[in-house]
Scaffold this active site. Sequence first.
Site, PDB file in Angstrom:
ATOM      1  N   ARG A  55       1.381  -1.154   0.245  1.00  0.00           N
ATOM      2  CA  ARG A  55       0.364  -0.075   0.083  1.00  0.00           C
ATOM      3  C   ARG A  55       0.950   1.362  -0.354  1.00  0.00           C
ATOM      4  O   ARG A  55       0.968   2.717  -0.717  1.00  0.00           O
ATOM      5  CB  ARG A  55      -1.415  -0.267   1.301  1.00  0.00           C
ATOM      6  CG  ARG A  55      -1.958  -1.183   0.630  1.00  0.00           C
ATOM      7  CD  ARG A  55      -2.703  -0.676   2.412  1.00  0.00           C
ATOM      8  NE  ARG A  55      -3.853   0.094   1.976  1.00  0.00           N
ATOM      9  CZ  ARG A  55      -4.701   1.285   3.605  1.00  0.00           C
ATOM     10  NH1 ARG A  55      -4.680  -0.021   3.938  1.00  0.00           N
ATOM     11  NH2 ARG A  55      -4.885   1.841   2.718  1.00  0.00           N
ATOM     12  N   CYS A 103      -1.324   6.063   9.171  1.00  0.00           N
ATOM     13  CA  CYS A 103      -1.537   4.664   8.207  1.00  0.00           C
ATOM     14  C   CYS A 103      -2.567   4.210   7.785  1.00  0.00           C
ATOM     15  O   CYS A 103      -2.562   5.483   6.903  1.00  0.00           O
ATOM     16  CB  CYS A 103      -2.227   3.500   9.930  1.00  0.00           C
ATOM     17  SG  CYS A 103      -3.297   3.949  10.177  1.00  0.00           S
TER      18      CYS A 103
END
Length: 287
Positions: A184, A242
Site C-alpha cells: 500500500r 496509517c
Amino acid sequence: MTANSARSPILSASELMAELAGGRPPVLLDVRWQLGGPDLRSAYEAGHLPGAVYVDLDRELAGPVRPDGRGGRHPLPDPEEFGAVMRRAGVCADVPVVAYDGGLGWGAARAWWLLRWTGHPDVRVLDGGLAAWTEAGGAVSAEAVSAAEGDFKPTPGAAGLLDADAAAALARQGILLDARAGERYRGEVEPIDPVAGHIPGAVSAPTTENLGPDGRFLAPQALRARFTALGVTDRAPVGVYCGSGVSGAQEVLALEVAGFPSALYAGSWSDWSSDPQRPVATGADPR
C-alpha cells in the site's frame, strides 16, 4: 510527565493476572475489531476477560465520517462523547486501565492512544491480547458485565497529534513513518482509500514487523533497533500515520515501548488522500 510515565505501556498476561488479584485492579476494555468487518460484540459475548467491558471501535472510538472524507475513515471522536463512553465502561481518572483485543494490538492501541491523548495517566495494552491471556491459563467469561459509572473527564492534548500539514512538515524535517503494509505504501494496491501511494518523504514501517511470531511485541531493544534502522533517533521528532489512525496507534505504542515518543496523524492516509491537492508519492523511495 506522570508518575507512571517510565513504566512500559504494555504488560504481559501474567502481570495482568497479578494486578487483577491485587488491591488496585485495573479497568479492562475489550476492543476487538476487524478492518471492514462487522463489530465483534458477539465474540466478546461468547467469551471475554472476566469484568471486561466491550468498546466498539467504529462507533465509540471514532466520530462520524464526513461526506467529503476529511478527517479520514476513523475521525477522532468528540472528546465529551468519548468521555461518556469511557465513564460507562467504568473508567476513572485514578484507576489503571488495560485494553486488549484479538492480538494485533490495533484496536487496543486505539483505545490506549485516545485515553492518553485525553489525559488518562495510567493506561496500558495487554501484550498478545486475548490469545496471550488464554495461553497463560487466564479464565474467560460469557457473563454480562455491568460496570459502575466512572468519573473520567477528558482533557485533549496530553499526547502528540498531527494534522495533514504537520505530517507533511515532519516528513521533511523529522521522521514520518507509514505503518501500512508495504504494497500500500508503494502504491501497488489500494483496497480501501481512493488514491494509492504515500505521503512524500514518509518511510515505510509496517506494523506487522513490530510483532514476533507469537503475536507479542518484540523486546524493547529489538524494537529500538528496528526503528533506529528506519532513521528514528532521539534528536528528531517522529510521527506515524496509517490508513485511518488505528494501526498507526499500534506503531506509536511500539515506538513508546522502544523509548521513542511520537505523534499520530489521526486522519492518516484516508484524510490525506481525500484532498486532491495533496501530493502523492509511489514506489519504494520515500520521495
